[in-house]
Design an enzyme around this catalytic site. Sequence first.
Site, short mmCIF file in Angstrom:
data_model
loop_
_atom_site.label_atom_id
_atom_site.label_comp_id
_atom_site.label_asym_id
_atom_site.label_seq_id
_atom_site.Cartn_x
_atom_site.Cartn_y
_atom_site.Cartn_z
N CYS A 116 64.89 -26.26 16.54
CA CYS A 116 64.53 -25.82 17.88
C CYS A 116 63.21 -25.03 17.97
CB CYS A 116 65.68 -25.06 18.53
SG CYS A 116 66.74 -24.15 17.41
N ARG B 216 70.07 -25.25 4.69
CA ARG B 216 70.84 -24.03 4.90
C ARG B 216 71.45 -23.60 3.59
NH1 ARG B 216 73.76 -25.44 10.76
NH2 ARG B 216 71.79 -25.81 11.87
N GLN C 239 69.58 -33.95 11.07
CA GLN C 239 70.29 -33.96 12.34
C GLN C 239 69.66 -34.96 13.31
OE1 GLN C 239 69.88 -29.70 13.30
NE2 GLN C 239 72.10 -29.63 13.45
N ASP D 141 68.69 -34.45 16.19
CA ASP D 141 68.49 -33.24 16.97
C ASP D 141 67.62 -33.52 18.19
OD1 ASP D 141 69.00 -30.63 17.48
OD2 ASP D 141 67.78 -29.82 15.86
N HIS E 109 66.12 -31.73 22.08
CA HIS E 109 65.98 -30.57 22.95
C HIS E 109 65.39 -31.00 24.28
CE1 HIS E 109 66.22 -28.74 18.93
NE2 HIS E 109 66.94 -27.83 19.56
N LYS F 30 78.18 -23.31 23.85
CA LYS F 30 77.98 -24.74 23.59
C LYS F 30 79.24 -25.55 23.87
CE LYS F 30 78.82 -23.96 18.64
NZ LYS F 30 78.34 -24.16 17.26
N HIS G 176 69.97 -27.61 23.86
CA HIS G 176 70.04 -28.12 22.48
C HIS G 176 71.15 -29.18 22.48
CE1 HIS G 176 68.13 -24.28 20.83
NE2 HIS G 176 68.53 -23.91 22.04
#
Length: 637
Positions: free
Chosen positions: A333, A362, A380, A382, A384, A466, A512
């Site tokens: 992000c 991570r 991911q 991912d 946005h 979320k 997100h």
Amino acid sequence: MVTIALPDGSRRDFPEALTVQQLAQSIGAGLAAATIGGKVDGTLVDASYLLDTDATVEIVTTKSPQALELIRHSTAHLMAQAVQRLYPGTQVTIGPVIDNGFYYDFVAPRPFTMDDLPLIEAEMTRIVKEQLPVTRTQLPRDEALAFFEQLGESYKTQIIDSIPAGEILSLYTQGEFTDLCRGPHVPNTAKLGAFKLMKVAGAYWRGDSNNIMLSRIYGTAWGNEKELKAYLNQLQEAEKRDHRKLAKQFDLFHQQEEAPGMVFWHPKGWSLWQTVEQYMRRVYRDGGYREVKSPQVLDSTLWKKSGHWDNYKENMFVTESENRQYALKPMNCPGHIQIFKHGLRSHRELPIRYGEFGGCHRNEPSGALHGIMRVRAFTQDDGHIFCTEEQIAAEIKAFHYQAVKVYADFGFTDIAVKIALRPEPGKRLGSDEVWDKAENLLREALSECDVEWEELPGEGAFYSPKIEYHLRDAIGREWQVGTMQVDYHMPDRLGAEYVDEHSQRRKPVMLHRAIVGSLERFLGILIEHHAGQFPLWLAPVQAIVVTVTDAQNDYADQTRNDLVQLGFRVEADLRNEKIGYKIRESTIQRVPYLLVVGEREKENGTVTVRSRAGEDLGSMTMEALHAFLLNEQSAGG
């Protein structure tokens, strides 16, 4: 006078205080006999809990959704009592409820082994038959300390030492066994019985490797024997479907000690990966997302501005270069905000949707790593969305319908939707007013989608609540995958702006979103859900051409090449082996279709098609085979 509101909407007045058990008795003898606890104004309590003020009360029986927490917590105490009976001198430490069961850590004269478990189970069964009442008492902190010192329970005294003076502590007693515990518990050991001790392990006291190694016993407990048997059968099936075993069988990937929590993808596994990634890339495109790519490593100053440094640093890999501190990105992000900020944005451009197959790292504890389900390096799907507040509902609704379709294409139709709400104060950014707004926006959007959901207090991210999508797989396990988050905080902290219709600078809202989440984890779920028997469109190898004799090798090789040119993933088995052996090999590999070519097929320009289920689909020309495969493949993703 005490007024009790019941779940059916009725209200009952009582002239004086009464317990949950007495309330159940007033409703009916059958309910009283089944009662194991209560839920008072949303809080789980003992059946002996005194109702001395007006309250909303739900009676908890073994059939209630809240029952398993009570049963498993109580069964942990049951196990601890049995252990201390069988192994004198054993001290108890902690015994929490965990997913599908419980564990208890002991300081024992010797470490427990699997051979001890049947003996402990047998003693637990005897205690159940003794029908021991489970009673709760309260003691001031210092009196509780003296009590456990007298028992010689030095680890309980260490726990109490860390509690502020003046606190009132609760203790639970059944027979000769007493434990320090908040509770609640079942009223009698006779309410237990559907349990199984699963395994033993070692664990350091308070998770510190400098402390003594404790002996841990894991168990599971359920409301009845039928539920226990179903769970144990599920575990057996899960063992067969373990993605690590299937990965070895099908040559998909491997992991090794030199790269803990990371994956070495083999050709077939990478083919599966690419099929999922390219499918999701089409989802990006069809949803109006533009694909971007952000750096893997960013200066720590950016992570401090975003809030990750204060709230997530322990999970980040940190490095230095030329006297500057950097971190590998755990999330994409902040990078996407930098792309959004590169240029002045107009309200006419919103919503702006970015998508990235972003590689993240991570620093997960080594003990938490599990195949490709829990890793340190992952990718991911991912995305946005930068939008105005007025655009949020439409974006959430579009995402919801998009996500549900994706899950169906991958074979998941049983989906639970949940909303993870704000963490505790001190563990989240921003004001309650902003969190109220974000949480209500999620609720309103799901309502417009005509979706039911469960709410999870305290489980939101530090920057936003979320929506979570939980998939139930072929053997009934639940997996959390996709998310949609409404974030007012990060765009503000990182200076994202757009110009509104009045030429004023405004902060966008950042959504997100991810549908499959970690591709590694999702692939592990897929492998276990399908037990390696993938639908045609996902299968790493969609068909194998096998020869009856070496005389058909050239024809088989040409057949394979023709199908590959048409876009199919096909191999040829030209080994000098008997046809029966080749068929068995392809069946073990769970390849969707076997294309047999003998002398007759070679002369006629055909193949004989067999499914992996052993069904003979007859002879087909190349044109007919192409149409057949194309039709089945299009029915999937």
